[in-house]
Design an enzyme around this catalytic site. Structure first.
Site, PDB file in Angstrom:
ATOM      1  N   ASP A  46       5.632   0.764   9.662  1.00  0.00           N
ATOM      2  CA  ASP A  46       7.092   0.755   9.533  1.00  0.00           C
ATOM      3  C   ASP A  46       7.725   0.887  10.912  1.00  0.00           C
ATOM      4  OD1 ASP A  46       9.632   1.097   7.925  1.00  0.00           O
ATOM      5  OD2 ASP A  46       9.650   2.975   9.038  1.00  0.00           O
ATOM      6  N   PRO A  81       0.849  -1.191   0.000  1.00  0.00           N
ATOM      7  CA  PRO A  81       0.000   0.000   0.000  1.00  0.00           C
ATOM      8  C   PRO A  81       0.892   1.251   0.000  1.00  0.00           C
ATOM      9  CG  PRO A  81      -0.769  -1.593   1.627  1.00  0.00           C
ATOM     10  CD  PRO A  81       0.566  -2.083   1.139  1.00  0.00           C
ATOM     11  N   HIS A 130      18.874  -0.990   7.343  1.00  0.00           N
ATOM     12  CA  HIS A 130      18.485   0.355   7.799  1.00  0.00           C
ATOM     13  C   HIS A 130      19.348   1.453   7.186  1.00  0.00           C
ATOM     14  CE1 HIS A 130      16.471   2.546  11.399  1.00  0.00           C
ATOM     15  NE2 HIS A 130      16.768   3.405  10.462  1.00  0.00           N
ATOM     16  N   SER A 172       2.525  10.288  13.372  1.00  0.00           N
ATOM     17  CA  SER A 172       1.925  11.268  14.275  1.00  0.00           C
ATOM     18  C   SER A 172       1.507  10.563  15.557  1.00  0.00           C
ATOM     19  CB  SER A 172       0.716  11.945  13.623  1.00  0.00           C
ATOM     20  OG  SER A 172       0.139  12.830  14.556  1.00  0.00           O
ATOM     21  N   GLY A 182       1.755   4.889   4.101  1.00  0.00           N
ATOM     22  CA  GLY A 182       2.241   4.117   5.239  1.00  0.00           C
ATOM     23  C   GLY A 182       2.400   4.945   6.495  1.00  0.00           C
ATOM     24  N   GLY A 234       4.672   5.366  10.040  1.00  0.00           N
ATOM     25  CA  GLY A 234       5.957   5.064  10.674  1.00  0.00           C
ATOM     26  C   GLY A 234       5.877   5.218  12.183  1.00  0.00           C
ATOM     27  N   THR A 235       6.722   4.468  12.881  1.00  0.00           N
ATOM     28  CA  THR A 235       6.629   4.444  14.350  1.00  0.00           C
ATOM     29  C   THR A 235       7.899   4.957  15.027  1.00  0.00           C
ATOM     30  OG1 THR A 235       7.371   2.158  14.446  1.00  0.00           O
ATOM     31  CG2 THR A 235       4.995   2.523  14.253  1.00  0.00           C
ATOM     32  N   ASN A 290      -4.210  12.191   7.910  1.00  0.00           N
ATOM     33  CA  ASN A 290      -3.160  11.716   6.994  1.00  0.00           C
ATOM     34  C   ASN A 290      -3.586  10.485   6.206  1.00  0.00           C
ATOM     35  OD1 ASN A 290      -1.667  13.782   8.046  1.00  0.00           O
ATOM     36  ND2 ASN A 290      -0.275  12.510   9.232  1.00  0.00           N
ATOM     37  N   LYS A 309      13.628  -3.238  10.186  1.00  0.00           N
ATOM     38  CA  LYS A 309      14.942  -2.957   9.590  1.00  0.00           C
ATOM     39  C   LYS A 309      16.072  -3.541  10.430  1.00  0.00           C
ATOM     40  CE  LYS A 309      13.067   1.554   8.256  1.00  0.00           C
ATOM     41  NZ  LYS A 309      12.223   1.915   9.402  1.00  0.00           N
ATOM     42  N   LEU A 325       6.147  14.734   5.291  1.00  0.00           N
ATOM     43  CA  LEU A 325       5.585  16.046   5.655  1.00  0.00           C
ATOM     44  C   LEU A 325       6.685  16.997   6.124  1.00  0.00           C
ATOM     45  CD1 LEU A 325       2.425  14.865   7.673  1.00  0.00           C
ATOM     46  CD2 LEU A 325       2.672  15.212   5.203  1.00  0.00           C
TER      47      LEU A 325
HETATM   48  N1  LIG Z   1      15.156   4.929   7.472  1.00  0.00           N
HETATM   49  C1  LIG Z   1      15.356   6.002   8.170  1.00  0.00           C
HETATM   50  O1  LIG Z   1      16.500   6.355   8.455  1.00  0.00           O
HETATM   51  C2  LIG Z   1      14.197   6.827   8.629  1.00  0.00           C
HETATM   52  C3  LIG Z   1      14.439   8.094   9.157  1.00  0.00           C
HETATM   53  C4  LIG Z   1      13.344   8.840   9.564  1.00  0.00           C
HETATM   54  C5  LIG Z   1      12.059   8.334   9.478  1.00  0.00           C
HETATM   55  N2  LIG Z   1      11.859   7.075   8.996  1.00  0.00           N
HETATM   56  C6  LIG Z   1      10.491   6.467   8.959  1.00  0.00           C
HETATM   57  O2  LIG Z   1       9.587   7.361   8.360  1.00  0.00           O
HETATM   58  C7  LIG Z   1       8.506   7.657   9.263  1.00  0.00           C
HETATM   59  C8  LIG Z   1       7.986   9.041   8.972  1.00  0.00           C
HETATM   60  O3  LIG Z   1       9.011  10.024   9.160  1.00  0.00           O
HETATM   61  P1  LIG Z   1       8.732  11.388   9.890  1.00  0.00           P
HETATM   62  O4  LIG Z   1       8.450  11.141  11.330  1.00  0.00           O
HETATM   63  O5  LIG Z   1       9.808  12.320   9.554  1.00  0.00           O
HETATM   64  O6  LIG Z   1       7.370  11.838   9.177  1.00  0.00           O
HETATM   65  P2  LIG Z   1       6.596  13.211   9.050  1.00  0.00           P
HETATM   66  O7  LIG Z   1       5.165  12.792   9.004  1.00  0.00           O
HETATM   67  O8  LIG Z   1       7.164  14.014   7.930  1.00  0.00           O
HETATM   68  O9  LIG Z   1       6.899  14.030  10.377  1.00  0.00           O
HETATM   69  C9  LIG Z   1       6.318  13.728  11.603  1.00  0.00           C
HETATM   70  C10 LIG Z   1       6.012  15.029  12.315  1.00  0.00           C
HETATM   71  O10 LIG Z   1       4.963  15.711  11.631  1.00  0.00           O
HETATM   72  C11 LIG Z   1       3.892  15.984  12.531  1.00  0.00           C
HETATM   73  N3  LIG Z   1       2.646  15.742  11.772  1.00  0.00           N
HETATM   74  C12 LIG Z   1       2.166  14.551  11.335  1.00  0.00           C
HETATM   75  N4  LIG Z   1       1.014  14.723  10.677  1.00  0.00           N
HETATM   76  C13 LIG Z   1       0.738  16.048  10.691  1.00  0.00           C
HETATM   77  C14 LIG Z   1      -0.323  16.825  10.178  1.00  0.00           C
HETATM   78  N5  LIG Z   1      -1.321  16.276   9.514  1.00  0.00           N
HETATM   79  N6  LIG Z   1      -0.269  18.177  10.377  1.00  0.00           N
HETATM   80  C15 LIG Z   1       0.763  18.742  11.051  1.00  0.00           C
HETATM   81  N7  LIG Z   1       1.796  18.054  11.558  1.00  0.00           N
HETATM   82  C16 LIG Z   1       1.787  16.710  11.383  1.00  0.00           C
HETATM   83  C17 LIG Z   1       4.064  15.044  13.690  1.00  0.00           C
HETATM   84  O11 LIG Z   1       3.588  15.643  14.874  1.00  0.00           O
HETATM   85  P3  LIG Z   1       2.746  14.873  16.062  1.00  0.00           P
HETATM   86  O12 LIG Z   1       3.372  13.516  16.255  1.00  0.00           O
HETATM   87  O13 LIG Z   1       2.979  15.777  17.229  1.00  0.00           O
HETATM   88  O14 LIG Z   1       1.323  14.810  15.642  1.00  0.00           O
HETATM   89  C18 LIG Z   1       5.569  14.866  13.755  1.00  0.00           C
HETATM   90  O15 LIG Z   1       6.182  15.921  14.481  1.00  0.00           O
HETATM   91  C19 LIG Z   1       9.138   7.414  10.649  1.00  0.00           C
HETATM   92  O16 LIG Z   1       8.199   7.159  11.677  1.00  0.00           O
HETATM   93  C20 LIG Z   1       9.965   6.190  10.365  1.00  0.00           C
HETATM   94  O17 LIG Z   1       9.123   5.050  10.340  1.00  0.00           O
HETATM   95  C21 LIG Z   1      12.905   6.328   8.540  1.00  0.00           C
END
Ligand SMILES: NC(=O)c1ccc[n+]([C@@H]2O[C@H](COP(=O)([O-])OP(=O)(O)OC[C@H]3O[C@@H](n4cnc5c(N)ncnc54)[C@H](OP(=O)(O)O)[C@@H]3O)[C@@H](O)[C@H]2O)c1
Length: 313
Positions: free
Chosen positions: A52, A22, A119, A264, A25, A27-28, A273, A86, A220
């Site tokens: 994830d 899908p 990873h 989130s 996705g 992420g956690t 989302n 990962k 985002l």
């Molecule tokens: N492989 C890697 O090295 C790596 C690195 C980074 C991330 N990842 C994966 O990718 C996933 C997503 O990354 P990310 O955490 O950077 O994602 P993101 O969705 O771009 O950023 C998350 C942030 O955005 C906020 N947010 C989420 N939805 C929102 C909305 N509709 N309006 C306003 N703010 C919003 C969240 O706040 P709140 O939580 O306060 O709501 C949180 O602070 C991670 O959980 C992980 O699984 C992988």
């Protein structure tokens, strides 16, 4: 491509793996365990079917518990969830790969994962210390193992039925090309930071040619600065399309053929989302061509050390 109203249910075929993933996705990467469990449950209940996690996030146990609770309620079955975890940098030595994978399964309470990712392409000193440092505080890398050595061990996991698909994370184009050239099983997914400030067009074009899905994290902008959710191009399209900036960014990501990941802790944002529908094609082009800022929010791709880059507000 799915019909406009079905955008949130878009699935991308895994040409180098089994079935399809899908596009949308969850992420956690959430530091607090209680928040992780609650958010994972809320995400599954909102409709997300990709979860994830990673050995390094230390969230596998909570993700496992959340999934079990949701499965017990009878609304969703294990085989409806596309589960990703990962292999961490300290487990790149081939003999460490299967034990690390099995340790993840135990925490997740599963006997297979849909996708297992390396990873990062950086091998750290093997051992239980996830962040091995020398006396100067510098990371201790392991020069005795190559990415291809580790990849071969992941290929064996596919042959044993432990992982339905395997892939790479935090890689650059050249590293993907090297693995594709040498692989018995090509990567099904390449998982990297990507959003309008870091569109990764060259990598995306290569992945398309090779039938590899590009999964985009920080879709985002990770609440970083400059704030992508406040970009004037995004907010103007959101106003015109009567959507939120987050929904515009997620629609753009899916409509250009990637699989975005968001996180989130906030139930209303989790629902927002998942409530994604198509934006007009001219808006997709406006984001692709009109946004010229270039920002990388996470430096992991350069060092293998996780972490978003702190920025001045
Ligand atoms: N492989 C890697 O090295 C790596 C690195 C980074 C991330 N990842 C994966 O990718 C996933 C997503 O990354 P990310 O955490 O950077 O994602 P993101 O969705 O771009 O950023 C998350 C942030 O955005 C906020 N947010 C989420 N939805 C929102 C909305 N509709 N309006 C306003 N703010 C919003 C969240 O706040 P709140 O939580 O306060 O709501 C949180 O602070 C991670 O959980 C992980 O699984 C992988």
């Amino acid at each position: 491509m799915a019909a406009p109203d079905d955008l949130r249910y878009t699935k991308l075929p895994l040409n180098n793996g089994a079935g399809a993933i899908p596009a949308l996705g969850f992420g956690t990467l959430i530091p607090d365990p209680v928040a992780t469990k609650n958010a994972t449950k809320a995400a599954l209940e909102a409709g997300f079917r990709v979860i994830d996690t990673a050995e390094r996030y230390r969230t596998e146990k909570e993700v496992g518990e959340a999934m079990q609770e949701v499965f017990k309620e009878g609304k969703i079955k294990r085989d409806e969830v596309f589960l990703i975890t990962k292999l961490w940098n300290t487990n790149h030595r081939p003999e460490r790969v299967k034990p690390a994978c099995e340790a993840s399964f135990k925490k997740l309470q599963v006997d297979f994962v849909d996708l297992y990712l390396i990873h990062t392409p950086f091998a750290f000193k093997a051992g239980d210390e996830q962040d091995p440092r020398d006396a100067n505080g510098d990371v201790i890398y392991d020069q005795g193992v190559t990415l291809l050595d580790t990849w071969r061990a992941l290929e064996d996991l596919v042959s044993e039925g432990k992982c339905k698909a395997i892939g790479l994370s935090d890689v650059i184009l050249e590293q993907v090309k090297d693995i594709v050239k040498a692989a018995r099983i090509k990567p099904a997914v390449v998982h990297v930071e990507s959003h309008p400030y870091l569109p990764e067009w060259d990598l995306l074009n290569y992945c398309r040619e090779q039938g590899i899905v590009l999964q985009a994290f920080a879709a985002l902008g990770h609440s970083g600065q400059p704030n992508l959710l406040e970009d004037p191009v995004i907010t103007a399209i959101a106003q015109r399309a009567k959507k939120t900036p987050a929904q515009v960014l997620l629609a753009w990501a899916i409509q250009r053929g990637t699989a975005p990941l968001t996180t989130s802790k906030t139930p209303s944002r989790i629902r927002e989302n998942f409530d994604v529908s198509a934006i007009p094609e001219d808006a997709v082009r406006q984001i692709s061509d009109g946004i010229k800022s270039r920002v990388r929010f996470n430096a992991v791709v350069k060092t293998g050390v996780p972490g978003f880059i702190p920025r001045q507000k």
